[in-house]
Structures are given as C-alpha cells and as structure tokens.
Design a protein around this motif. Structure first.
Motif, short mmCIF file in Angstrom:
data_model
loop_
_atom_site.label_atom_id
_atom_site.label_comp_id
_atom_site.label_asym_id
_atom_site.label_seq_id
_atom_site.Cartn_x
_atom_site.Cartn_y
_atom_site.Cartn_z
N LEU A 198 0.88 -1.17 0.00
CA LEU A 198 0.00 0.00 0.00
C LEU A 198 0.91 1.21 0.00
CD1 LEU A 198 -2.61 -1.08 2.71
CD2 LEU A 198 -2.93 -1.03 0.23
N THR A 199 0.66 2.18 -0.87
CA THR A 199 1.54 3.34 -0.91
C THR A 199 1.51 4.11 0.40
OG1 THR A 199 -0.19 4.66 -2.00
CG2 THR A 199 1.48 3.62 -3.42
N GLY A 200 0.37 4.12 1.08
CA GLY A 200 0.30 4.79 2.39
C GLY A 200 1.24 4.15 3.39
N TYR A 238 -6.87 6.81 -12.89
CA TYR A 238 -6.38 5.43 -12.90
C TYR A 238 -7.25 4.57 -13.81
CZ TYR A 238 -3.23 6.69 -9.18
OH TYR A 238 -2.22 7.27 -8.48
N PHE A 239 -6.57 3.73 -14.60
CA PHE A 239 -7.23 2.86 -15.56
C PHE A 239 -6.61 1.47 -15.45
CE2 PHE A 239 -7.07 7.16 -17.22
CZ PHE A 239 -8.40 7.42 -17.54
N GLY A 240 -7.15 0.53 -16.17
CA GLY A 240 -6.60 -0.82 -16.20
C GLY A 240 -7.20 -1.70 -15.12
N GLY A 241 -7.00 -3.00 -15.31
CA GLY A 241 -7.56 -3.98 -14.38
C GLY A 241 -6.75 -4.20 -13.12
N LYS A 242 -5.56 -3.62 -13.04
CA LYS A 242 -4.74 -3.75 -11.83
C LYS A 242 -4.73 -2.40 -11.11
CE LYS A 242 -0.72 -5.83 -11.98
NZ LYS A 242 0.62 -6.23 -12.44
N SER A 243 -5.24 -2.38 -9.89
CA SER A 243 -5.27 -1.12 -9.14
C SER A 243 -3.95 -0.87 -8.43
CB SER A 243 -6.41 -1.15 -8.12
OG SER A 243 -6.22 -2.20 -7.20
N VAL A 297 -2.68 1.43 -15.51
CA VAL A 297 -2.39 2.57 -16.38
C VAL A 297 -2.84 3.83 -15.65
CG1 VAL A 297 -2.90 3.71 -18.58
CG2 VAL A 297 -2.66 1.23 -18.50
N VAL A 298 -1.97 4.82 -15.63
CA VAL A 298 -2.25 6.09 -14.99
C VAL A 298 -2.03 7.18 -16.04
CG1 VAL A 298 -1.60 7.63 -13.10
CG2 VAL A 298 -1.43 5.17 -12.79
N ASP A 303 -0.74 2.78 -6.53
CA ASP A 303 -2.04 2.20 -6.20
C ASP A 303 -3.06 3.33 -6.23
OD1 ASP A 303 -1.87 3.55 -3.72
OD2 ASP A 303 -1.53 1.73 -2.56
N SER A 304 -4.27 3.06 -5.82
CA SER A 304 -5.33 4.06 -5.94
C SER A 304 -5.10 5.29 -5.06
CB SER A 304 -6.69 3.43 -5.62
OG SER A 304 -6.67 2.84 -4.35
N ASP A 305 -4.14 5.23 -4.15
CA ASP A 305 -3.82 6.39 -3.31
C ASP A 305 -2.72 7.27 -3.89
OD1 ASP A 305 -5.73 5.86 -1.38
OD2 ASP A 305 -4.37 4.68 -0.14
N GLY A 306 -1.95 6.77 -4.85
CA GLY A 306 -0.92 7.61 -5.43
C GLY A 306 0.25 6.86 -6.02
#
Length: 161
Positions: free
Chosen positions: A4-6, A27-32, A111-112, A149-152
């Motif tokens: 986790l980036t946090g 954020y895009f793609g199937g991997k978060s 993908v970001v 990840d979804s946080d950054g």
C-alpha cells in the motif's frame, strides 16, 4: 509483491530519493496496484517510440511517459496496452492522455494518465528514451522503482521491501 503506498510512505518517506507524485492522475486498467523498475520516454504528441518500447519483452518494469501534459491527443490506446500486457509490462504512467479506456480497464495492467482523448497521436518517431524526466513534482529516472495504487504514486531510488 503486495503493498500500500500509504504504508510505504509511513515506513520510508524520511529516506533520501523517496518521492511522491502530485495527485494529478486518473487510474485505468484492471490492476489497481502495480510496481517495477522504471523505463522513461519523453515524447510530444507522437507515440512511435511508445510502441517501440512496449514491443520489448520485460520483467517487472513500468513505462513512464512524459508527454508534456498534452491533452490534445492520446499517446496510448488499447492496442498498445494489449502489447504491453503481452510483453510483461506491469504498468504505464502517462503525463498526457490515453484512449480506449473501456478496453484498457479490462486488461491485467495498471495505467495512470491525466485524461482520455479520442484522437491518436502523430507518428514521426521523435522523442528520447531513458533520460531523466520530471512532472508531478517527481524526477523519474531509469531503473528507479515506482509503486502505484489508488492512493498515489511513489518513486524510490532503491527497492522498497
């Protein structure tokens, strides 16, 4: 590797050469969540080199593309993203736009990007590979490590365990 980036920030942010990207991206793609060593590209509204790099077979690598922040055309689409998946790329960060986002969202890759745009880029072959690129407050360097990840997005000179 699960992270986790946090948690990485809590553990490593006091280190030198630990950078956190400004929160500018979608954020895009199937991997978060994705990570790997960085390969850099600097291009502007021309994705010829993007294809060339994504045609390479790799292990645990992330492509970081400095597209100058352009939102006038897409540097990456679903066909190039499928090529990236086929060749082992873990993720792609685009300081610019992508297209084919619905198809990309079904692919096993992260993908970001800044945004989406339906127009494909030009094909002139201009750009630079593996140079230091800077955007979102981060210096992206070849072979440094990127964690997203979804946080950054975090970049470190060394691998974070």
């Amino acid at each position: 590797m699960s992270f986790l980036t946090g948690a990485l920030c809590d553990r490593f942010s006091a280190q030198e050469n630990f950078q956190i990207a400004e929160p500018l991206f979608r954020y895009f793609g199937g991997k978060s969540q994705f990570s790997g060593q960085i390969t850099t590209l600097k291009v502007f509204e021309d994705n010829t080199l993007v294809r060339t790099v994504l045609e390479e077979k790799v292990t645990d690598r992330v492509l970081v593309i400095d597209g100058g922040g352009s939102k006038r055309c897409a540097l990456l689409g679903d066909a190039l993203t499928a090529l990236a998946v086929e060749n082992g790329w873990q993720g792609i960060v685009v300081y610019g736009s992508i297209r084919g986002s619905e198809a990309i969202n079904k692919m096993p890759i992260g993908v970001v990007a800044l945004n989406t745009h339906p127009l494909c880029s030009s094909k002139h072959g201009h750009g630079h590979r593996d140079s230091v690129i800077t955007f979102a407050g981060v210096n992206f360097k070849k072979d440094h490590y990127l964690y997203a990840d979804s946080d950054g997005i975090i970049v470190s000179e060394t691998k974070l365990d």
